[in-house]
Design a protein around this motif. Structure first.
Motif, mmCIF file in Angstrom:
data_model
loop_
_atom_site.group_PDB
_atom_site.id
_atom_site.type_symbol
_atom_site.label_atom_id
_atom_site.label_comp_id
_atom_site.label_asym_id
_atom_site.label_seq_id
_atom_site.Cartn_x
_atom_site.Cartn_y
_atom_site.Cartn_z
ATOM 1 N N LEU A 234 -4.365 2.574 -4.414
ATOM 2 C CA LEU A 234 -3.443 3.633 -4.015
ATOM 3 C C LEU A 234 -2.620 4.187 -5.165
ATOM 4 C CD1 LEU A 234 -2.016 2.242 -0.642
ATOM 5 C CD2 LEU A 234 -3.874 3.880 -0.956
ATOM 6 N N ALA B 265 -3.131 -1.642 2.744
ATOM 7 C CA ALA B 265 -3.104 -0.264 2.256
ATOM 8 C C ALA B 265 -2.369 0.650 3.235
ATOM 9 C CB ALA B 265 -4.525 0.236 2.028
ATOM 10 N N ALA C 12 0.770 2.738 1.897
ATOM 11 C CA ALA C 12 0.730 4.196 1.931
ATOM 12 C C ALA C 12 1.871 4.756 2.773
ATOM 13 C CB ALA C 12 -0.617 4.673 2.475
#
Length: 390
Positions: free
Chosen positions: A159, A198, A202
């Motif tokens: 990311l 993730a 995020a």
């Protein structure tokens, strides 16, 4: 006397003269529990008495396929990346931790340039790096915390690293709503270990998050921070996501899970995304026989992998999309490692902002149970991390 003082006093009485490890003695062999040299922490390192370890696909693939991956590892070798336990000694220059501290860490003994034996996670006492270690709150059990290290590191690399999605860093506490102008991130494979982390990272970075998962895991994906969730097995999954994200500024797509690269690139084409991070191989290694030498299964698997990878890359380039492969340990030598392990995780774990996901399943106790956990992993698990306590 504080709780930490009590722990530190107890640590000082722990005998640290003997160590044991679950050794991989040779290619494709079962793990064998045997004595190991007591590691000594060097500058910037900690010696940790291990209380819990988790198993990862990397461990299973290395054991099952021999030298297909990690060819540089000498036998016998100690595998294992995810560890949690109590600090018993620190090396020169360590300032964030002291003996008695409860910690979770990413053990990097399988990586190039590491001390392969001292830094392998599957042993009673392991050396870990201060820069890849976070404190574990007293309210958090070791077996829950240990699901994080490799998965959260790989997710953060994908990311935030500049050669992947290059998102802005996450904040603590996590924003209640996406930040204006941040756009959307897609996690294809949200219920995997990497995907579960993730989604949280995020969202903490201020993005709207869309994800794929089996229907039974949809609610959990929303709890972790996903706004849109579809079934990855549905033949219309790419269209469903592109319709749901119509008009969104899709900043990037993380592809996790075998075969996830092709649909992730197709979704990037449909949504106008320009970056795809590939965290899994194009095909499964399950068909490969657990023996050395050439075989028809090996030829088929490697041929399919090469063809699928080439086609995915060709499609990406044709549409101006960068599709890059993720190696989770690269963060240990750049700013993403410090951001994650020094700045984000300590605060996020302390206030409960970052959930230890996926859910831990303790499959046994003692180093001898690690082989059982790897065998279970090879048979297949979903939205679960297999853990062994020591």
């Amino acid at each position: 006397m504080t709780t930490r003082d009590v722990i530190r006093a107890s640590v000082e009485r722990i005998p640290v003269s003997t160590n044991s490890a679950a050794w991989l003695p040779e290619a494709r062999a079962d793990l064998v529990v045997a004595p190991a040299e007591m590691p000594v922490p060097g500058p910037g390192e900690l010696l940790v008495r291990t209380r819990a370890v988790a198993v990862n696909p990397l461990d299973e693939v290395k054991q099952h396929t021999g030298n297909l991956m990690y060819r540089w590892l000498p036998y016998p070798v100690v595998l294992g990346e995810d560890v949690a336990g109590v600090v018993v000694a620190v090396g020169r220059g360590v300032t964030r931790f002291a003996p008695g501290d409860r910690v979770v860490a990413y053990a990097v003994g399988m990586e190039r340039g590491s001390r392969h034996h001292a830094e392998g996670g599957f042993q009673s006492f392991v050396v870990v790096r201060e820069g890849l270690t976070a404190p574990v709150p007293d309210t958090l059990a070791f077996h829950d915390a240990v699901v994080l290290p490799l998965a959260v590191s790989t997710a953060a690399t994908a990311l935030f690293q500049n050669d992947h999605l290059a998102l802005p860093p996450p904040t603590v506490p996590r924003r209640a709503e996406p930040a204006p102008g941040r756009g959307t991130v897609v996690v294809w494979g949200g219920s995997t270990s990497v995907g579960s982390n993730a989604i949280q990272l995020a969202a903490a970075s201020g993005h709207r998050v869309a994800a794929t998962a089996s229907p039974r895991n949809h609610e959990r994906m929303r709890e972790l921070g996903a706004d849109v969730v579809v079934d990855y097995r549905d033949s219309t999954a790419v269209r469903q996501l592109s319709d749901a994200l119509e008009g969104d500024d899709v900043k990037g797509i993380l592809a996790v899970g075998t075969g996830s690269g092709a649909p992730a690139v197709a979704l990037a084409v449909a949504t106008g995304a320009r970056r795809v991070a590939l965290a899994s191989p194009a095909v499964s290694f399950a068909e490969l026989p657990r023996r050395g030498g050439p075989s028809a299964a090996a030829v088929r698997t490697l041929t399919r992998m090469g063809a699928s990878t080439a086609l995915t890359q060709l499609t990406a380039r044709r549409h101006g999309i960068t599709a890059s492969f993720v190696w989770g340990s690269t963060l240990m030598s750049n700013e993403v490692g410090r951001m994650l392990w020094h700045d984000y995780l300590p605060r996020a774990l302390a206030d409960g902002t970052h959930a230890c996901a996926p859910t831990a399943e303790v499959v046994g106790e003692g180093l001898g149970a690690i082989q059982t956990a790897i065998d279970r992993l090879r048979a297949g698990v979903s939205a679960t991390k297999l853990v062994v306590t020591l």
